[in-house]
Design an enzyme around this catalytic site. Sequence first.
Site, PDB file in Angstrom:
ATOM      1  N   LYS A 182       0.838   4.350   6.904  1.00  0.00           N
ATOM      2  CA  LYS A 182       0.155   5.191   5.913  1.00  0.00           C
ATOM      3  C   LYS A 182       0.554   6.640   6.136  1.00  0.00           C
ATOM      4  CE  LYS A 182      -2.820   1.997   4.261  1.00  0.00           C
ATOM      5  NZ  LYS A 182      -1.997   0.844   4.641  1.00  0.00           N
TER       6      LYS A 182
ATOM      7  N   SER B 131       0.812  -1.227   0.000  1.00  0.00           N
ATOM      8  CA  SER B 131       0.000   0.000   0.000  1.00  0.00           C
ATOM      9  C   SER B 131       0.843   1.274   0.000  1.00  0.00           C
ATOM     10  CB  SER B 131      -0.969   0.008   1.185  1.00  0.00           C
ATOM     11  OG  SER B 131      -0.273   0.192   2.402  1.00  0.00           O
TER      12      SER B 131
END
Length: 96
Positions: free
Chosen positions: A54, A17
């Site tokens: 993230k 990701s």
Amino acid sequence: ALFSLRPDYLLRVQGDSMLDEGILDGDLVAVKRSADARNGQVVVARVEGELTIKRLELGRDALRLLPRNPAHAPIDIPAGSDFAIEGVYCGLVRDA
């Protein structure tokens, strides 16, 4: 390896990701323990008991975790959810 901050621990990345950030599956990321972070920092967060790395986006009354791979959706963090910032990203170590 030189890190932007002095890391407290290393964490093995699972998944892709954060591909566009240059963080790949299997990398070891260096993490500085911190319960808070600035908007735009890459953080290690605990969401519903799962760790994730993230980019943090702090809105006026919203909090989002942004992946750096268009194949992954942002994670919206509703008020009152099981969420904590565990630390900020300092750099990575990649096995040769």
